[in-house]
Enzyme design. Structure first.
Site, mmCIF file in Angstrom:
data_model
loop_
_atom_site.group_PDB
_atom_site.id
_atom_site.type_symbol
_atom_site.label_atom_id
_atom_site.label_comp_id
_atom_site.label_asym_id
_atom_site.label_seq_id
_atom_site.Cartn_x
_atom_site.Cartn_y
_atom_site.Cartn_z
ATOM 1 N N ASP A 229 0.859 -1.178 0.000
ATOM 2 C CA ASP A 229 0.000 0.000 0.000
ATOM 3 C C ASP A 229 0.905 1.241 0.000
ATOM 4 O O ASP A 229 1.824 1.339 0.811
ATOM 5 C CB ASP A 229 -0.860 -0.063 1.275
ATOM 6 C CG ASP A 229 -1.797 1.116 1.443
ATOM 7 O OD1 ASP A 229 -2.986 0.964 1.127
ATOM 8 O OD2 ASP A 229 -1.329 2.179 1.884
ATOM 9 N N HIS B 60 -5.678 14.443 -8.414
ATOM 10 C CA HIS B 60 -5.801 13.040 -8.791
ATOM 11 C C HIS B 60 -4.900 12.646 -9.951
ATOM 12 O O HIS B 60 -4.487 11.493 -10.053
ATOM 13 C CB HIS B 60 -7.263 12.701 -9.085
ATOM 14 C CG HIS B 60 -8.076 12.610 -7.827
ATOM 15 N ND1 HIS B 60 -8.140 11.473 -7.060
ATOM 16 C CD2 HIS B 60 -8.805 13.550 -7.164
ATOM 17 C CE1 HIS B 60 -8.882 11.699 -5.994
ATOM 18 N NE2 HIS B 60 -9.306 12.955 -6.034
ATOM 19 N N ASP C 206 -2.577 9.441 -9.992
ATOM 20 C CA ASP C 206 -2.508 8.450 -11.068
ATOM 21 C C ASP C 206 -1.065 8.234 -11.531
ATOM 22 O O ASP C 206 -0.662 7.101 -11.808
ATOM 23 C CB ASP C 206 -3.365 8.896 -12.268
ATOM 24 C CG ASP C 206 -4.858 8.692 -12.010
ATOM 25 O OD1 ASP C 206 -5.197 8.132 -10.935
ATOM 26 O OD2 ASP C 206 -5.673 9.103 -12.854
ATOM 27 N N GLU D 74 -5.004 2.064 -3.862
ATOM 28 C CA GLU D 74 -3.539 2.131 -3.877
ATOM 29 C C GLU D 74 -2.932 0.868 -3.281
ATOM 30 O O GLU D 74 -1.815 0.861 -2.803
ATOM 31 C CB GLU D 74 -3.046 3.384 -3.149
ATOM 32 C CG GLU D 74 -3.244 3.400 -1.638
ATOM 33 C CD GLU D 74 -4.582 3.988 -1.188
ATOM 34 O OE1 GLU D 74 -5.577 3.870 -1.938
ATOM 35 O OE2 GLU D 74 -4.627 4.550 -0.087
#
Ligand SMILES: [Mg+2]
Length: 309
Positions: free
Chosen positions: A176, A189, A193, A219
């Site tokens: 993670d 965002h 990405d 994630e």
């Protein structure tokens, strides 16, 4: 538009045929066309082979002693790991009823004997092209190009089924990205990405073709390394971490990291859900211990009561 790779020998075919002469002709025809060929002389033999080799296509006869091709197809359809393998019936049973029965079992093609080898190859290519177009979309995570969750689970389960028969240590990793919410909140965002794509490159740069890497959710990523005991798995993940730092260092506020947990199969279990749960638990321990590290699962991790960071 052809989606077949230039090297068709990447494709493996299992030929299920009780008649030795036909089996030989098929093996010859298919290997001349560049396929890697395995053969099985009966339904039960085929099912046994499918537990240990991963094939891209099955070509099966119908009339065989012990278990006919339709019966074998029924068994395959009941198996979540095997049912999506492209399947072609090749048989002398040519009545309308037979063909309807074969195709309604989910087979991709029904070819009747006697057959023209070149036409059979052309049909097989058509099946693989259709499947490839379909599967590329259905199998992969659209952003990262890694396996999506469904495919990831299926492929890891296939590996776990294999080690039940042929014991070997494998490492399952749950990871993670650290502070990912902050990346999204602070930089937007699109930056989030980009971070996901950088991680995807770091996770796939140095792996072997047998390693499995997929996006589990937001994630979160799950990896499975066959034939890899815990200490080796840890070193691989640490190398991936170094690469992720390096790829992400010029963007945002300095390098990004991840926290990871590792469970070893079969020691810590042989089912996907159980191993993921343990690796996830170890990943939370990695977060608590200050992030940017990989922690192997141990039974006493479950007692940890410190809150996650
Ligand atoms: Mg036969």
């Amino acid at each position: 538009m052809s989606d077949l790779p230039d090297e068709p020998q990447n494709y493996t075919v299992l030929v299920v045929e009780d008649d030795p002469h036909t089996a030989e002709l098929l093996a010859y025809t298919l290997s001349s066309a560049g396929f890697q060929v395995f053969t099985a002389a009966s339904g039960p033999d085929a099912l046994k082979k499918l537990e240990i080799v991963m094939v891209d296509l099955i070509v099966s006869d119908v009339m065989m002693p012990e278990m006919d091709g339709f019966k074998m197809r029924e068994k395959i359809v009941q198996d979540t790991v095997l049912r999506d393998i492209p399947f072609v019936f090749l048989t002398a049973k040519g009545t309308s009823e037979d063909q309807i029965r074969g195709l309604s079992s989910g087979a991709d093609e029904y070819v009747t004997k006697p057959f023209d080898p070149q036409v059979l190859i052309a049909r097989i290519h058509a099946v693989l092209r259709r499947r490839e177009n379909f599967s590329r979309v259905a199998r992969l995570d659209t952003l990262t190009g890694l396996l999506n969750r469904t495919t990831l689970e299926r492929e890891v389960q296939r590996e776990l089924a294999r080690i039940k028969r042929y014991p070997a240590d494998g490492s399952l990793v749950f990871l993670d990205i650290d502070g990912f919410k902050q990346v999204n909140d602070t930089f937007g965002h699109a930056a989030g990405d980009r971070a996901l794509l950088q991680l995807a490159s770091a996770l796939t740069k140095d792996i072997r073709s047998v390693d499995i890497v997929g996006r589990y959710g937001g994630e979160e990523f799950v990896l499975y390394f066959p034939e890899t005991p815990e200490p080796v798995g840890i070193r691989i993940v640490e190398r991936m971490m170094a690469m992720f730092r390096n790829l992400s260092k010029d963007e945002l506020n300095g390098p990004l990291t991840f926290s990871a947990g590792l469970a070893e199969a079969p020691r810590d279990g042989v089912d996907f859900a159980g191993l993921v749960e343990k690796a996830d638990q170890a990943m939370y321990t990695a977060k608590r211990r200050g992030k940017a590290q990989v922690v192997p699962w141990r039974p006493d991790l479950a007692d940890t009561t410190l809150p996650a960071l």
